[in-house]
Design a protein around this motif. Structure first.
Motif, mmCIF file in Angstrom:
data_model
loop_
_atom_site.group_PDB
_atom_site.id
_atom_site.type_symbol
_atom_site.label_atom_id
_atom_site.label_comp_id
_atom_site.label_asym_id
_atom_site.label_seq_id
_atom_site.Cartn_x
_atom_site.Cartn_y
_atom_site.Cartn_z
ATOM 1 N N ILE A 88 1.108 -1.015 0.197
ATOM 2 C CA ILE A 88 -0.115 -0.132 0.008
ATOM 3 C C ILE A 88 0.932 1.398 -0.062
ATOM 4 O O ILE A 88 1.957 1.654 0.702
ATOM 5 C CB ILE A 88 -0.681 0.169 0.771
ATOM 6 C CG1 ILE A 88 -1.307 -0.957 1.058
ATOM 7 C CG2 ILE A 88 -1.234 1.251 1.201
ATOM 8 C CD1 ILE A 88 -2.893 -1.524 2.857
ATOM 9 N N TYR A 89 0.935 2.288 -1.048
ATOM 10 C CA TYR A 89 1.598 3.256 -1.447
ATOM 11 C C TYR A 89 0.073 4.499 -0.865
ATOM 12 O O TYR A 89 -0.539 4.291 -1.408
ATOM 13 C CB TYR A 89 2.315 3.279 -2.500
ATOM 14 C CG TYR A 89 3.430 1.726 -3.346
ATOM 15 C CD1 TYR A 89 4.092 2.082 -2.956
ATOM 16 C CD2 TYR A 89 2.624 1.146 -3.377
ATOM 17 C CE1 TYR A 89 5.419 1.005 -3.119
ATOM 18 C CE2 TYR A 89 2.881 0.233 -3.827
ATOM 19 C CZ TYR A 89 4.831 -0.080 -4.362
ATOM 20 O OH TYR A 89 5.432 -0.941 -3.785
ATOM 21 N N ASP A 90 1.151 5.704 -0.431
ATOM 22 C CA ASP A 90 0.954 6.989 -0.406
ATOM 23 C C ASP A 90 1.228 7.259 -1.936
ATOM 24 O O ASP A 90 1.451 7.197 -2.293
ATOM 25 C CB ASP A 90 2.058 8.217 0.521
ATOM 26 C CG ASP A 90 1.719 7.042 2.164
ATOM 27 O OD1 ASP A 90 0.704 6.597 2.127
ATOM 28 O OD2 ASP A 90 2.460 7.727 2.605
ATOM 29 N N ASP A 91 0.134 8.591 -1.753
ATOM 30 C CA ASP A 91 0.208 9.411 -3.452
ATOM 31 C C ASP A 91 -0.357 8.658 -4.617
ATOM 32 O O ASP A 91 1.011 9.132 -5.259
ATOM 33 C CB ASP A 91 1.001 10.276 -2.873
ATOM 34 C CG ASP A 91 1.003 11.314 -1.731
ATOM 35 O OD1 ASP A 91 -0.071 11.520 -1.245
ATOM 36 O OD2 ASP A 91 2.447 11.990 -0.874
ATOM 37 N N PRO A 92 -1.244 7.980 -4.722
ATOM 38 C CA PRO A 92 -0.951 7.589 -6.045
ATOM 39 C C PRO A 92 -1.682 8.029 -7.260
ATOM 40 O O PRO A 92 -1.590 9.284 -7.031
ATOM 41 C CB PRO A 92 -1.761 6.253 -6.309
ATOM 42 C CG PRO A 92 -2.651 6.428 -5.007
ATOM 43 C CD PRO A 92 -1.802 7.517 -3.891
#
Length: 186
Positions: A88-92
């Motif tokens: 889970i990544y920030d800022d897609p």
């Protein structure tokens, strides 16, 4: 397999939804940049839009096109992971807003499965991948366990791997830009 990739691509390109085998479980998928297709999946799964879904990409290059700033540790995690791992990544970026979680994150898996890898590579955009079940019901362990509601609700069913058992769902790790690592599912 080539015909199945071409058939699935045609459906994805027109904003349809597919049922397909992934490197983990059978998934319902669509173009992660197409809001109407994503809405159809939420409705089919009877899932609240507040619960985001996973996207699949074929390699690190594609991953970099859809996440603003990937923490360096992500590459090591994925390189050494013993099983399919979703991060889970920030800022897609460059994906439909209705697939982004309320905290501005997106779960993405770099797939290892040959069919999924080729499909993502040829489609050149992330593909949604959510388990082939109604929300709250058990994840199907094989194609034969997928409900008729799901089977009839998609536009195309990929004709591969229908007799075997599905793998277990992927590990999920949340990586924040500030370096915080949280294991969601092992």
């Amino acid at each position: 397999m080539r015909t199945e990739i071409e058939n699935a691509l045609a459906v994805l390109k027109r904003g349809g939804i597919i049922l397909y085998p992934t490197d983990t479980v059978w998934g319902i998928g669509c173009d992660a940049t197409h809001p109407d297709a994503i809405d159809r999946i939420y409705k089919l799964k009877q899932r609240a839009e507040s619960k985001s879904m996973v996207c699949l990409v074929n390699d690190f290059k594609m991953l970099n096109q859809f996440v603003e700033d990937i923490p360096e540790v992500a590459y090591d995690i994925l390189k050494y992971a013993a099983k399919p791992t979703t991060i889970i990544y920030d800022d897609p970026i460059r994906v439909s807003e209705n697939i982004i979680a309320s905290d501005n994150t997106l779960a993405i898996r770099v797939v290892q499965d040959d069919f999924c890898k080729q499909l993502c590579r040829k489609f050149r955009r992330p593909i949604v991948s959510t388990s082939a079940n109604i929300s709250g019901q058990k994840t199907p362990g094989s194609f034969s366990e997928i409900s008729k509601e799901i089977l009839y609700g998609v536009d195309y069913i990929v004709d591969l791997n229908r007799t075997g058992k599905s793998e277990k769902p992927s590990a999920i790790i949340k990586l924040s830009k500030d370096g915080h690592v949280k294991i969601i599912r092992e």
